[in-house]
Design a protein around this motif. Structure first.
Motif, PDB file in Angstrom:
ATOM      1  N   ALA A 191      -0.815  -5.558   4.207  1.00  0.00           N
ATOM      2  CA  ALA A 191      -0.732  -5.090   5.599  1.00  0.00           C
ATOM      3  C   ALA A 191       0.428  -4.113   5.774  1.00  0.00           C
ATOM      4  O   ALA A 191       0.292  -3.078   6.451  1.00  0.00           O
ATOM      5  N   VAL A 192       1.571  -4.419   5.171  1.00  0.00           N
ATOM      6  CA  VAL A 192       2.735  -3.527   5.250  1.00  0.00           C
ATOM      7  C   VAL A 192       2.430  -2.197   4.574  1.00  0.00           C
ATOM      8  O   VAL A 192       2.740  -1.119   5.107  1.00  0.00           O
ATOM      9  N   LEU A 193       1.814  -2.251   3.386  1.00  0.00           N
ATOM     10  CA  LEU A 193       1.462  -1.026   2.672  1.00  0.00           C
ATOM     11  C   LEU A 193       0.469  -0.185   3.462  1.00  0.00           C
ATOM     12  O   LEU A 193       0.590   1.040   3.548  1.00  0.00           O
ATOM     13  N   ALA A 194      -0.530  -0.849   4.031  1.00  0.00           N
ATOM     14  CA  ALA A 194      -1.551  -0.129   4.801  1.00  0.00           C
ATOM     15  C   ALA A 194      -0.944   0.580   6.000  1.00  0.00           C
ATOM     16  O   ALA A 194      -1.268   1.749   6.279  1.00  0.00           O
ATOM     17  N   GLN A 195      -0.043  -0.097   6.686  1.00  0.00           N
ATOM     18  CA  GLN A 195       0.614   0.507   7.841  1.00  0.00           C
ATOM     19  C   GLN A 195       1.477   1.696   7.425  1.00  0.00           C
ATOM     20  O   GLN A 195       1.479   2.754   8.072  1.00  0.00           O
ATOM     21  N   ALA A 196       2.203   1.527   6.329  1.00  0.00           N
ATOM     22  CA  ALA A 196       3.055   2.614   5.832  1.00  0.00           C
ATOM     23  C   ALA A 196       2.214   3.819   5.431  1.00  0.00           C
ATOM     24  O   ALA A 196       2.577   4.971   5.701  1.00  0.00           O
ATOM     25  N   LEU A 197       1.081   3.559   4.802  1.00  0.00           N
ATOM     26  CA  LEU A 197       0.213   4.647   4.364  1.00  0.00           C
ATOM     27  C   LEU A 197      -0.372   5.400   5.557  1.00  0.00           C
ATOM     28  O   LEU A 197      -0.417   6.640   5.567  1.00  0.00           O
ATOM     29  N   ARG A 198      -0.816   4.666   6.548  1.00  0.00           N
ATOM     30  CA  ARG A 198      -1.409   5.305   7.730  1.00  0.00           C
ATOM     31  C   ARG A 198      -0.369   6.126   8.501  1.00  0.00           C
ATOM     32  O   ARG A 198      -0.704   7.117   9.152  1.00  0.00           O
ATOM     33  N   SER A 199       0.894   5.705   8.436  1.00  0.00           N
ATOM     34  CA  SER A 199       1.950   6.381   9.204  1.00  0.00           C
ATOM     35  C   SER A 199       2.545   7.581   8.475  1.00  0.00           C
ATOM     36  O   SER A 199       3.212   8.414   9.094  1.00  0.00           O
ATOM     37  N   ALA A 200       2.331   7.642   7.171  1.00  0.00           N
ATOM     38  CA  ALA A 200       2.995   8.674   6.371  1.00  0.00           C
ATOM     39  C   ALA A 200       2.336  10.036   6.531  1.00  0.00           C
ATOM     40  O   ALA A 200       1.118  10.149   6.652  1.00  0.00           O
ATOM     41  N   LYS A 201       3.153  11.058   6.519  1.00  0.00           N
ATOM     42  CA  LYS A 201       2.662  12.427   6.530  1.00  0.00           C
ATOM     43  C   LYS A 201       2.576  13.014   5.119  1.00  0.00           C
ATOM     44  O   LYS A 201       1.754  13.888   4.855  1.00  0.00           O
ATOM     45  N   LYS A 202       3.454  12.512   4.235  1.00  0.00           N
ATOM     46  CA  LYS A 202       3.438  12.999   2.860  1.00  0.00           C
ATOM     47  C   LYS A 202       3.592  11.802   1.906  1.00  0.00           C
ATOM     48  O   LYS A 202       4.619  11.647   1.234  1.00  0.00           O
ATOM     49  N   PRO A 203       2.557  10.950   1.820  1.00  0.00           N
ATOM     50  CA  PRO A 203       2.623   9.797   0.910  1.00  0.00           C
ATOM     51  C   PRO A 203       2.444  10.243  -0.541  1.00  0.00           C
ATOM     52  O   PRO A 203       1.653  11.156  -0.830  1.00  0.00           O
ATOM     53  N   LEU A 204       3.176   9.599  -1.440  1.00  0.00           N
ATOM     54  CA  LEU A 204       3.105   9.948  -2.854  1.00  0.00           C
ATOM     55  C   LEU A 204       3.097   8.668  -3.691  1.00  0.00           C
ATOM     56  O   LEU A 204       3.939   7.793  -3.502  1.00  0.00           O
TER      57      LEU A 204
END
Length: 525
Positions: A191-204
């Motif tokens: 859940a934490v990862l999913a939220q971080a991914l959805r919020s990121a503009k430049k995920p790597l």
């Protein structure tokens, strides 16, 4: 049924799914060979215990199953310690079973005597134990096999006293099929990862060797528009045509600038070691989320997720099914990769064209084993892999002589499938005797020997350090005549097209082919 313990060990291993043993018999461990044929095990006779260890390593990397080696007391262990160190560094399931002396504290001057054989082996493996009874031997073997599927896969050493190997012992208890017991992610982690991914503009994302079992990353990364790097060990996890993959250029200084622009960095299955980065820090300006099965790795960086990289990525792909928009631009990725490729070509002139030509002539699914040679150093950066787990290199421990015997082990583990070795002239000296094993087994194995006539990487390092190059040139034999003396085929192509023809022929031959290349081939018309 009562049998000598040495024979029972072979029967036990066969019952646990082991099919091949690599090793060398001796007077101290001959009891381990009593039950080989009866148990239905195949034995590959190496020419040196170092070769046996590298073969077992190559077999394990090719099959995913443990590589098992039988060695003798004393020098058998010391000779195989280099492969054990390599397997420890690269997380390879290698099981070494050796004989040992019954008594060492009160008796000196025995054949193959060491002060402390168990402790010596422990310096290069996960654990090293003496099994003084049949029950202990059986328990330690089962422990090793279970740990290979339940955690980070690292070598184990079991030492059995000679008298115990000779004594009658009962059968080992039956054992069910071994299943993976790797730590699974908690729903809260996903859940934490999913939220971080959805919020990121430049995920790597960074994929390491612990993520090489992820074979579906391409479509998922494209759906999310996530940029990625791979370590050398993870090449192929991300398809080469992915427009946002920065490739295996993580060790290039410019990668730190890329990472500094990311607002989410997730590392799947990599300890980000010195040989992954060649700098002290990754370079990201945000906390790094580390996904790994090894708690020691998790202690190094930011928010940890103690779980199997495959399971985490799979769960995350289900938790975020939608298409995401990010600010990554394919043209920027392409520009970075082109710049890095040009740097490699400038640093090691003439190698990149040879890599391209060699890659283009290989059969689909070729598994490659490389050595510590400049050819491999360049290839690991510029050579994109179509699938993961098909290029194996002695990355961490960095030993010479790995490629030839490891490729033999890989070919034994994948009969009928294409396997190739890439080795330098100096590294070939270390384990050249194992060429006889490839001839003996009739393996259709191309061995690319890159001869630049010296320890060129060391020479260049000395020059950079303002040290007059010293002891970097050794007298080489006529490698083709040497290989022919073993009974191998040879080729010494002068052009890239001749090289491609020789490689194609080598895969069809009834035995190994040494293909001798010099740097001049890269500039030949």
């Amino acid at each position: 049924m009562q049998r000598p313990l040495g024979a029972q060990i072979s029967h036990m291993l066969k019952d646990r799914g082991v099919d091949v043993i690599f090793g060398i018999p001796g007077v101290h461990n001959q009891e381990m060979y009593r039950g080989l044929a009866e148990a239905g095990l195949t034995h590959v006779l190496a020419r040196h215990e170092q070769g046996a260890g590298f073969m077992a390593d190559g077999y394990a990397r090719a099959t995913g199953s443990p590589g098992v080696a039988y060695v003798i007391t004393g020098p058998g262990i010391t000779n195989i310690m280099t492969p054990m160190g390599q397997a420890y560094s690269d997380s390879v399931p290698l099981l070494v079973i050796s004989s040992c002396l019954d008594e060492t504290a009160a008796r000196r001057g025995q054949l193959h005597q060491m002060k402390d054989q168990r402790a010596a082996a422990e310096t290069v493996c996960d654990w090293s134990e003496v099994a003084r009874t049949p029950e202990a031997a059986y328990a330690l073997i089962d422990r090793a096999l279970c740990e290979f599927v339940a955690g980070r896969r690292r070598p184990k050493a079991i030492h059995v006293p000679i008298a115990a190997l000779e004594a009658l012992a009962p059968n080992a208890r039956p054992f069910g099929e071994l299943h993976g017991l790797l730590p699974q992610p908690a729903p809260s982690d996903i859940a934490v990862l999913a939220q971080a991914l959805r919020s990121a503009k430049k995920p790597l994302f960074i994929f390491g060797g612990g993520a090489q079992w992820i074979d579906f990353a391409g479509p998922v990364l494209r759906r999310w528009n996530v940029a990625s790097f791979t370590t050398y060990a993870a090449r192929g996890v991300v398809p080469p045509d992915d427009p946002l993959c920065f490739g295996s250029y993580l060790a290039r200084p410019g990668s730190a600038d890329v990472l500094a622009t990311a607002d989410l960095v997730v590392v799947f299955g990599s300890e980000l070691s010195e040989t992954d980065l060649w700098r002290d820090r990754l370079g990201a300006s945000v906390p790094i989320i580390q996904v790994d099965i090894d708690p020691e790795v998790l202690a190094k960086e930011g928010p940890p997720i103690h779980a199997d990289a495959f399971s985490v990525f799979e769960a995350l792909s289900e938790a975020v099914p939608e298409v995401l928009k990010t600010e990554w631009k394919p043209e920027h990725v392409h520009s970075f990769r082109s710049r890095c490729r040009a740097e490699v070509d400038a640093e090691r002139p003439g190698i990149v064209p040879v890599c391209d030509a060699l890659r283009d002539c290989l059969p689909e699914g070729t598994m490659i084993y490389s050595d510590m040679t400049q050819f491999a150093y360049a290839a690991k950066e510029v050579w994109d892999m179509e699938q993961p787990g098909h290029w194996h290199h002695p990355t961490g421990f960095g030993t010479l002589g790995y490629a030839t015997p490891a490729a033999i082990g890989g070919a034994v583990g994948r009969p009928g499938l294409p396997t190739m070795a890439i080795i330098g002239d100096y590294g070939f000296h270390y384990t050249m005797a194992e060429l006889g094993v490839a001839v003996e087994l009739g393996l259709s194995l191309p061995i690319i020997l890159w001869d630049n006539g010296k320890l060129k990487e060391i020479e260049e390092s000395m020059v950079r350090a303002q040290i007059a190059p010293n002891a970097v040139v050794a007298r080489n034999p006529d490698f083709c005549k040497l290989a022919e003396a073993f009974g191998a085929r040879t080729a010494a192509p002068k052009t890239l097209s001749q090289m491609q023809q020789a490689v194609r022929g080598a895969f069809e031959a009834n035995g190994p082919t040494l293909i001798y290349l010099t740097p001049e081939i890269g500039s030949a018309p």
